[in-house]
Scaffold this motif. Structure first.
Motif, mmCIF file in Angstrom:
data_model
loop_
_atom_site.group_PDB
_atom_site.id
_atom_site.type_symbol
_atom_site.label_atom_id
_atom_site.label_comp_id
_atom_site.label_asym_id
_atom_site.label_seq_id
_atom_site.Cartn_x
_atom_site.Cartn_y
_atom_site.Cartn_z
ATOM 1 N N PHE A 4 0.861 -1.177 0.000
ATOM 2 C CA PHE A 4 0.000 0.000 0.000
ATOM 3 C C PHE A 4 0.896 1.225 0.000
ATOM 4 O O PHE A 4 1.652 1.445 0.958
ATOM 5 N N LEU A 5 0.854 2.021 -1.062
ATOM 6 C CA LEU A 5 1.668 3.227 -1.161
ATOM 7 C C LEU A 5 0.923 4.373 -0.490
ATOM 8 O O LEU A 5 -0.026 4.923 -1.048
ATOM 9 N N ALA A 6 1.354 4.725 0.708
ATOM 10 C CA ALA A 6 0.695 5.746 1.519
ATOM 11 C C ALA A 6 1.211 7.128 1.133
ATOM 12 O O ALA A 6 2.065 7.701 1.796
ATOM 13 N N SER A 7 0.676 7.644 0.063
ATOM 14 C CA SER A 7 1.066 8.972 -0.417
ATOM 15 C C SER A 7 0.115 10.017 0.157
ATOM 16 O O SER A 7 -1.021 9.709 0.489
ATOM 17 N N PRO A 8 0.581 11.259 0.269
ATOM 18 C CA PRO A 8 -0.293 12.320 0.775
ATOM 19 C C PRO A 8 -1.523 12.496 -0.118
ATOM 20 O O PRO A 8 -1.446 12.309 -1.332
ATOM 21 N N GLY A 52 -12.624 3.441 10.103
ATOM 22 C CA GLY A 52 -12.628 2.156 9.421
ATOM 23 C C GLY A 52 -11.555 2.055 8.352
ATOM 24 O O GLY A 52 -10.989 0.986 8.121
ATOM 25 N N TRP A 53 -11.246 3.181 7.711
ATOM 26 C CA TRP A 53 -10.218 3.206 6.666
ATOM 27 C C TRP A 53 -8.855 2.818 7.244
ATOM 28 O O TRP A 53 -8.173 1.955 6.707
ATOM 29 N N GLY A 54 -8.462 3.434 8.318
ATOM 30 C CA GLY A 54 -7.179 3.116 8.938
ATOM 31 C C GLY A 54 -7.097 1.666 9.352
ATOM 32 O O GLY A 54 -6.083 0.989 9.144
ATOM 33 N N GLU A 55 -8.168 1.164 9.910
ATOM 34 C CA GLU A 55 -8.210 -0.237 10.345
ATOM 35 C C GLU A 55 -8.139 -1.184 9.149
ATOM 36 O O GLU A 55 -7.427 -2.188 9.173
ATOM 37 N N PHE A 56 -8.869 -0.858 8.092
ATOM 38 C CA PHE A 56 -8.863 -1.700 6.899
ATOM 39 C C PHE A 56 -7.478 -1.786 6.276
ATOM 40 O O PHE A 56 -6.994 -2.870 5.951
ATOM 41 N N ASN A 71 0.211 -6.348 2.398
ATOM 42 C CA ASN A 71 1.254 -7.017 3.179
ATOM 43 C C ASN A 71 2.165 -6.027 3.894
ATOM 44 O O ASN A 71 2.806 -6.380 4.880
ATOM 45 N N ALA A 72 2.258 -4.816 3.378
ATOM 46 C CA ALA A 72 3.088 -3.786 3.996
ATOM 47 C C ALA A 72 2.596 -2.416 3.558
ATOM 48 O O ALA A 72 1.909 -2.279 2.541
ATOM 49 N N ILE A 73 2.989 -1.413 4.342
ATOM 50 C CA ILE A 73 2.666 -0.023 4.059
ATOM 51 C C ILE A 73 3.972 0.669 3.691
ATOM 52 O O ILE A 73 4.984 0.484 4.375
ATOM 53 N N GLU A 86 -2.691 7.503 11.307
ATOM 54 C CA GLU A 86 -3.535 6.454 11.895
ATOM 55 C C GLU A 86 -3.254 5.101 11.253
ATOM 56 O O GLU A 86 -3.199 4.077 11.939
ATOM 57 N N ILE A 87 -3.077 5.091 9.941
ATOM 58 C CA ILE A 87 -2.754 3.837 9.249
ATOM 59 C C ILE A 87 -1.436 3.278 9.770
ATOM 60 O O ILE A 87 -1.341 2.095 10.121
ATOM 61 N N VAL A 88 -0.411 4.121 9.847
ATOM 62 C CA VAL A 88 0.907 3.674 10.309
ATOM 63 C C VAL A 88 0.838 3.198 11.753
ATOM 64 O O VAL A 88 1.378 2.137 12.094
#
Length: 130
Positions: A4-8, A52-56, A71-73, A86-88
């Motif tokens: 998951f590419l956590a871009s701004p 829910g988004w962060g948890e998902f 599998n990874a962020i 929150e995701i991290v």
């Protein structure tokens, strides 16, 4: 493997896709790298909003394969807004791998530092191994 590419939120998809392509090349085209913006459009409403988004993203399971949704962020900037923080935070709590893509390397994220919890656009910072 799915990253998951956590871009701004404000990052253009073309820029995020370029980073995703760099990561794939770095990892010898092994993983699938998905853009946060595309996944957000697909899943945000169905997982119950921001909480829910962060948890998902951190712990979601594909209902068909029973494999992790991601599998990874991979974060692309060291300073994060509230949603990505929150995701991290949740991913680290679930012992999911979190990385920071910096200068052509994947650095392991070990913690999250609060700089200013009132600053929802940049109030958190990654703590990573150099």
């Amino acid at each position: 493997m799915k990253l998951f590419l956590a871009s701004p939120k404000g990052m253009e998809d073309g820029v995020a896709q370029h980073i995703a392509d760099e990561i794939k090349a770095f990892l010898h085209n092994e993983p699938t790298v998905v853009l946060a913006s595309q996944e957000f459009k697909t899943h945000f409403a169905s997982v119950g909003g921001w909480t829910g988004w962060g948890e998902f993203v951190a712990s979601g399971i594909n209902s068909y394969t029973r494999e992790p949704a991601y599998n990874a962020i991979v974060c692309v900037e060291p300073t994060l807004g509230k949603g990505t923080a929150e995701i991290v935070e949740k991913a680290l709590a679930y012992k999911k791998k979190v990385f920071y893509w910096k200068g052509g390397s994947l650095l392991t994220v070990i913690d999250l530092k609060v700089l200013d919890s009132e600053n929802w656009f940049g109030g958190w910072s990654l703590v990573y191994l150099h």
